[in-house]
Design an enzyme around this catalytic site. Structure first.
Site, PDB file in Angstrom:
ATOM      1  N   LYS A  42      -0.796 -97.068  26.900  1.00 12.77           N
ATOM      2  CA  LYS A  42      -0.292 -98.354  26.415  1.00 12.77           C
ATOM      3  C   LYS A  42       0.165 -98.162  24.971  1.00 12.77           C
ATOM      4  O   LYS A  42      -0.626 -97.786  24.109  1.00 12.77           O
ATOM      5  CB  LYS A  42      -1.391 -99.406  26.494  1.00 12.77           C
ATOM      6  CG  LYS A  42      -0.965-100.765  25.956  1.00 12.77           C
ATOM      7  CD  LYS A  42      -2.053-101.808  26.163  1.00 12.77           C
ATOM      8  CE  LYS A  42      -1.634-103.152  25.616  1.00 12.77           C
ATOM      9  NZ  LYS A  42      -2.694-104.168  25.764  1.00 12.77           N
ATOM     10  N   LYS A  47       2.674 -98.501  29.975  1.00 11.78           N
ATOM     11  CA  LYS A  47       3.111 -99.815  29.503  1.00 11.78           C
ATOM     12  C   LYS A  47       3.661 -99.723  28.101  1.00 11.78           C
ATOM     13  O   LYS A  47       3.019 -99.085  27.262  1.00 11.78           O
ATOM     14  CB  LYS A  47       1.889-100.731  29.515  1.00 11.78           C
ATOM     15  CG  LYS A  47       2.157-102.125  29.030  1.00 11.78           C
ATOM     16  CD  LYS A  47       0.870-102.895  28.985  1.00 11.78           C
ATOM     17  CE  LYS A  47       1.180-104.215  28.312  1.00 11.78           C
ATOM     18  NZ  LYS A  47       0.017-104.936  27.953  1.00 11.78           N
TER      19      LYS A  47
END
Ligand code: PBG
Length: 322
Positions: free
Chosen positions: A193, A246
């Site tokens: 992320k 992400k």
């Protein structure tokens, strides 16, 4: 070689194109993220994410069922509590907003409920963990994640998705779940992320923007791809069942690397900023929303994602039925 070889031969009509198509989207690959806000009495559209709303917890079941009926097998739940404190205790209390939303959805239908696990929606400072001065503490945060995971599982969550990017979070959560009898609850880790500008609209929706500083001391530095492999290796060792990258669109190379390196399902989160850019340009009439939506989702799958978390889930599912 030309003129013997002509690649256009296989593009001459829609049937042939369909036959040789390499990547096919299905709503079965989608997870629909949803926001439930304890302060609301009725649906509230999120200004920065046209087409997305936050809902009162009382409507959680009904709203999730709409996605399920369109063929989307799973929803991701984000709760926005009416009370925030220094520790973020609303994340793990039995009657926390997320726990209530999970129960309401599970009562309504068989959709898979994935619980996002972070503290940033619940802390008064908006950070993903415990803080001391301006430092975000790692190890001291893990026990809070562990309690939160157990309370989400007790509420009926089918899968836990830790998004806080603390080192060791997957192991801490796995141990806590196992010790509480939830050996069969999988963990989908937000492994790679990035500290991304693409989360802007989400933070409005989730009321989770940090009050000071930023998330760069725990989320990944956008220029790094090799480091993403290390994050994913460690999460796998710690017991993650699904690895997530992400955002998705600006990180398709990382999705591809993940696909080539690991033999577990790879998820990609097509985040709020990626969604809102498309919706914004479409509202202005600059692009064809549906066409770009399908192109982008297909690209994420082509890059190697098995699972796509996307605010387009319902609209794309409708389109795929046509
Ligand atoms: C953290 C969390 C965030 C998103 C999902 N989980 C925000 C952040 O890290 O600031 C972003 C999702 C999106 O932008 O769509 N709880």
């Amino acid at each position: 070689m030309f003129p013997d070889t002509r690649l256009r031969r296989l593009r001459m009509n829609p049937q042939i194109r369909e036959m040789v198509r390499e990547t096919r989207l299905s709503p079965k690959n989608f997870i629909y993220p949803m926001f439930f806000n304890e302060n609301l009495q009725k649906e509230k559209p999120i200004a920065s994410m046209p087409g997305v709303s936050a809902f009162p917890v009382s409507q959680a079941g009904k709203e999730a069922a709409k996605a399920y009926e369109l063929g989307v097998p799973a929803v991701m739940i984000f709760g926005i509590p009416n009370h925030k404190d220094e520790e973020g205790s609303g994340a793990w209390i039995k009657d926390g907003v997320t726990q209530k939303a999970i129960r309401s959805v599970k009562k309504e239908c068989d959709v898979v409920v994935v619980a996002d696990l972070c503290l940033c929606e619940y802390t008064s400072h908006g950070h993903c963990g415990r803080v001391k001065g301006d430092e975000i503490l790692n190890d001291a945060t893990l026990e809070f994640y562990a309690k939160t995971a157990v309370s989400q599982a007790q509420a009926g969550a089918d899968m836990i998705a830790p998004s806080g990017m603390m080192d060791g979070m997957v192991a801490a959560i796995r141990t806590a779940l196992d010790d509480s009898g939830f050996r069969n609850i999988p963990i989908m880790s937000y492994s790679a992320k990035y500290a991304s500008g693409f989360y802007g609209p989400f933070r409005d929706a989730a009321e989770s923007a940090p009050k000071f500083g930023d998330r760069r001391s725990h989320q990944m530095d956008p220029p790094n791809a090799r480091e993403a492999i290390r994050e994913m290796e460690l999460d796998l060792e710690e017991g993650a069942d699904i690895l997530m990258v992400k955002p998705a669109l600006a990180y398709l190379d990382v999705i591809r690397d993940a696909r080539l390196m690991f033999n577990v399902p790879i998820a990609a989160y097509n985040v709020s900023g990626e969604y809102s850019m498309i919706m914004g340009a479409a509202e202005k009439g600059w692009i064809d929303r549906d066409r770009i939506m399908m192109e982008v989702l297909t690209a994420i799958k082509r890059a190697g994602a098995d699972i796509i978390l996307t605010y387009f889930a319902k609209e794309a599912a409708k389109k795929l039925r046509e």
